[in-house]
Design a protein around this motif. Structure first.
Motif, short mmCIF file in Angstrom:
data_model
loop_
_atom_site.label_atom_id
_atom_site.label_comp_id
_atom_site.label_asym_id
_atom_site.label_seq_id
_atom_site.Cartn_x
_atom_site.Cartn_y
_atom_site.Cartn_z
N THR A 416 0.82 -1.21 0.00
CA THR A 416 0.00 0.00 0.00
C THR A 416 0.86 1.26 0.00
OG1 THR A 416 -1.70 -1.21 1.24
CG2 THR A 416 -1.89 1.19 1.15
N HIS A 417 2.01 1.20 0.63
CA HIS A 417 2.88 2.37 0.74
C HIS A 417 3.48 2.79 -0.60
CE1 HIS A 417 5.66 -1.03 0.85
NE2 HIS A 417 6.62 -0.20 0.49
N LEU A 418 3.38 1.94 -1.61
CA LEU A 418 3.95 2.26 -2.92
C LEU A 418 3.02 3.11 -3.79
CD1 LEU A 418 5.54 -1.20 -3.86
CD2 LEU A 418 6.69 0.83 -2.98
N LEU A 419 1.80 3.32 -3.35
CA LEU A 419 0.84 4.07 -4.16
C LEU A 419 1.31 5.51 -4.38
CD1 LEU A 419 -2.61 2.99 -2.65
CD2 LEU A 419 -1.79 2.51 -4.96
N PRO A 420 1.40 5.96 -5.64
CA PRO A 420 1.77 7.36 -5.90
C PRO A 420 0.61 8.31 -5.64
CG PRO A 420 1.41 6.20 -7.96
CD PRO A 420 1.30 5.17 -6.88
N PHE A 421 -0.61 7.77 -5.58
CA PHE A 421 -1.80 8.58 -5.35
C PHE A 421 -2.83 7.72 -4.62
CE2 PHE A 421 -6.13 9.55 -7.01
CZ PHE A 421 -6.31 10.78 -6.39
N GLN A 422 -3.45 8.25 -3.57
CA GLN A 422 -4.38 7.46 -2.77
C GLN A 422 -5.77 8.07 -2.77
OE1 GLN A 422 -3.20 6.05 1.07
NE2 GLN A 422 -1.03 5.90 0.54
N ASN A 423 -6.77 7.20 -2.87
CA ASN A 423 -8.17 7.58 -2.79
C ASN A 423 -8.51 7.82 -1.33
OD1 ASN A 423 -10.94 7.84 -2.81
ND2 ASN A 423 -11.34 5.75 -3.51
N PHE A 424 -8.68 9.08 -0.93
CA PHE A 424 -8.90 9.38 0.48
C PHE A 424 -10.31 9.04 0.95
CE2 PHE A 424 -9.47 13.27 -2.02
CZ PHE A 424 -10.75 13.66 -1.67
N THR A 425 -11.21 8.58 0.06
CA THR A 425 -12.54 8.16 0.48
C THR A 425 -12.61 6.67 0.80
OG1 THR A 425 -13.38 7.63 -1.73
CG2 THR A 425 -13.53 9.93 -1.01
N TYR A 426 -11.52 5.95 0.53
CA TYR A 426 -11.51 4.51 0.78
C TYR A 426 -11.52 4.24 2.29
CZ TYR A 426 -10.08 -0.37 0.61
OH TYR A 426 -10.04 -1.74 0.77
N PRO A 427 -12.27 3.21 2.77
CA PRO A 427 -13.05 2.23 2.02
C PRO A 427 -14.51 2.61 1.82
CG PRO A 427 -12.92 1.56 4.30
CD PRO A 427 -12.17 2.86 4.20
N TYR A 428 -14.96 3.69 2.49
CA TYR A 428 -16.39 4.00 2.46
C TYR A 428 -16.87 4.44 1.07
CZ TYR A 428 -15.35 4.02 7.45
OH TYR A 428 -14.91 3.66 8.69
N GLY A 429 -16.06 5.27 0.41
CA GLY A 429 -16.46 5.79 -0.89
C GLY A 429 -16.80 4.72 -1.91
N PRO A 430 -15.89 3.79 -2.19
CA PRO A 430 -16.20 2.75 -3.18
C PRO A 430 -17.41 1.91 -2.82
CG PRO A 430 -13.84 2.84 -2.78
CD PRO A 430 -14.48 3.74 -1.76
N TRP A 431 -17.57 1.56 -1.54
CA TRP A 431 -18.71 0.75 -1.12
C TRP A 431 -20.02 1.51 -1.31
CZ3 TRP A 431 -19.08 -4.21 -0.65
CH2 TRP A 431 -17.98 -4.98 -0.28
N ILE A 432 -20.06 2.77 -0.92
CA ILE A 432 -21.27 3.58 -1.09
C ILE A 432 -21.60 3.73 -2.58
CG2 ILE A 432 -22.23 5.89 -0.82
CD1 ILE A 432 -20.67 6.11 1.79
N SER A 433 -20.58 3.95 -3.39
CA SER A 433 -20.77 4.11 -4.83
C SER A 433 -21.37 2.85 -5.45
CB SER A 433 -19.44 4.44 -5.50
OG SER A 433 -19.57 4.49 -6.90
#
Length: 519
Positions: A416-433
């Motif tokens: 996870t630390h290798l991500l150049p950009f992170q979705n700050f809504t995870y995990p709630y955002g994807p589940w709600i979507s």
């Protein structure tokens, strides 16, 4: 942040993602990708779709549906940007679906989205006929659409640099002329009394007859598919990752900057249209929508020439959206070919490293759909809009599911630390979507059943569901695929990572960047 050379992961040297990485040319600049992202979505759905949404659901339904759909797409883009910046391949979320979830899932999604883009191109060509009818009912719109169909195919056969530059200037024209300065400002002026009659409109169109909610729950639900059609194409910008310079830097910027602008443009535009144009306006309150509400607002100034200028710019916008859809569809067919999901002939490249066979095949399918306009351009456009809108929603659901699996695989492999950009809504955002999209897809066809059953509309709202399910189950049984285990997910091939010591932008940095952009 540096661009790492592709590393062969668990999939081996013949992994489809590696083939895409090695053969497609990374020629699109950040400037071009930013404008392509804006221009690809500001097109038919905004200019004609808002008229259909206003007529069927009323001003309040349109505004709420566009706001909710915009929020869903924003979360979806954050999820997609996170994956595309880490693994930039031409197939984008379609490739990710097969790579992180199940090969059968990727197969069904990619074919579905390729058909989506082909139909979107056709819908834009049909919309061109509607736009041309503004000047004359006897205008040979089909002939001009046929000419522009050939032009779009020709543009996509040239180097991706040519496509990027043409799309940049066409998108810039409509963004500056229509959305940023002219329409929003003029719409406010018209509402405040700067119209032909000198009448202050205010919010009176929200209180006439059945407004602001027209058609009850059925009218409100039906607007969501129109909104999905309008926002569709935002997610396809990640497909350009395979041909973008330094995607680990460019894609996050596109996701964070461009979508906010699109969201603001859509919500402000729908609000202004709902305030100025009554839902029962003559050219809107029928199935054959011929006049864009944007053009109607310009006409309200009392100058016929203003309406013609606006209509001309809308015409270029429609062509730009069609160009964008054809480009995305071609890259998906190429992805299908290199991954073994379609005949290899579609992966053939010309000297400019453009998949020319895929261009001709996708253009041919678009031509077939466009040729059906003989049944009535307005009615056909409504059906195509529904099909594409549902297809977009299925894609957003798939991106959410894929994002959840991607993050789970990163956690399982301690990457996870290798991500150049992170979705700050995870995990709630994807589940709600995912959950909200599933509910909307099921209920938005409410109007098909009440007051009486409409078989043709029912098909346009729901035909995508069984088709995608059959394709998924068929490929799964034929190839005996299985859900990829988290520890087996390939997170190495074509991966771009941050150098040690490079600080990531947190949520505060993103907020500061957004504030700076507004200022």
């Amino acid at each position: 942040m540096t661009e790492k050379q592709p590393v062969v992961g668990s999939a081996g040297p013949d992994d489809p993602s590696r083939v895409q990485q090695d053969n497609l040319s990374r020629s699109l600049s950040a400037r071009q990708v930013q404008m392509i992202a804006i221009g690809g979505t500001i097109g038919t759905g905004l200019f004609l779709g808002t008229g259909n949404a206003l007529a069927t659901g009323g001003p309040a339904s349109m505004l709420i549906a566009y706001a909710i759909s915009g929020g869903i797409v924003f979360v979806t883009m954050l999820s997609l940007g996170e994956m595309a910046a880490f693994i930039p391949v031409a197939g984008s979320f379609c490739t990710f679906a097969g790579r992180f979830v199940d090969d059968a899932f990727g197969f069904a999604l990619t074919w579905n989205y390729w058909f989506n883009d082909a139909v979107s191109t056709a819908a834009d060509l049909v919309a061109l006929q509607l736009v041309l009818q503004y000047w004359s009912e006897n205008f040979p719109g089909w002939a001009f659409s046929l000419i522009f169909w050939a032009v779009l195919i020709g543009l996509n056969l040239f180097s991706v640099k040519v496509y990027g530059e043409v799309e940049y200037w066409m998108s810039l024209l409509k963004v500056i002329t229509i959305v940023i300065y002219v329409f929003i400002i003029l719409g406010i002026v018209v509402n405040c009394g700067g119209n032909e009659s000198g009448h202050y409109i205010g919010g009176e169109n929200w209180h006439i007859l059945d407004a602001p909610f027209v058609g009850g729950i059925g009218g409100f639900a039906s607007v969501f598919v129109t909104a999905a059609f309008a926002y569709g194409g935002t997610e396809s910008i990640a497909i350009t990752a395979g041909e973008t310079k330094d995607p680990a830097r460019t894609i996050p910027k596109v996701v964070l900057n461009v979508f906010w602008r699109i969201l603001i443009f859509y919500i402000l535009s729908s609000l202004i249209i709902g305030l100025n144009v009554p839902y029962n306006y003559a050219d809107l309150a029928n199935k054959d929508v011929k006049t864009s509400p944007f053009t109607i607002v310009f006409e309200m100034t009392g100058t016929k020439a203003a309406g013609s200028v606006m209509n001309a710019v809308i015409m270029t916008s429609v062509l730009s959206a069609g160009n964008h859809a054809l480009f995305a569809g071609v890259r998906l067919l190429y992805t299908l070919a290199v991954s073994g999901h379609a005949p290899k002939v579609f992966a053939k490249l010309n000297r400019q490293q453009v998949p020319w066979v895929a261009v001709l095949a996708t253009g041919f399918v678009s031509g077939l759909c466009f040729g059906s306009s003989k049944i009535g351009a307005g009615q056909l456009w409504t059906w195509l809009q529904n099909i594409v809108g549902v297809s977009n929603q299925l894609s957003w659901i798939s991106i959410g599911i894929t994002s959840i699996r991607f993050r789970s695989a990163l956690k399982a492999q301690n990457k996870t630390h290798l991500l150049p950009f992170q979705n700050f809504t995870y995990p709630y955002g994807p589940w709600i979507s995912v959950i909200l999209n599933c509910v909307i897809v099921l209920v938005q066809g409410w109007s098909c059943f009440s007051p009486r059953f409409d078989g043709v509309s029912f098909v346009s709202f729901y035909v995508e569901l069984p088709i995608m399910l059959v394709m998924f189950l068929g490929w799964k049984l034929f190839k005996r695929t299985r859900v990829v285990r988290l520890h087996e997910v390939d997170l190495e091939t074509d991966t771009y990572t941050l150098e040690d010591g490079v600080e990531r932008k947190g949520i505060q940095g993103r907020i500061r960047g957004f504030v700076n952009w507004i200022v």
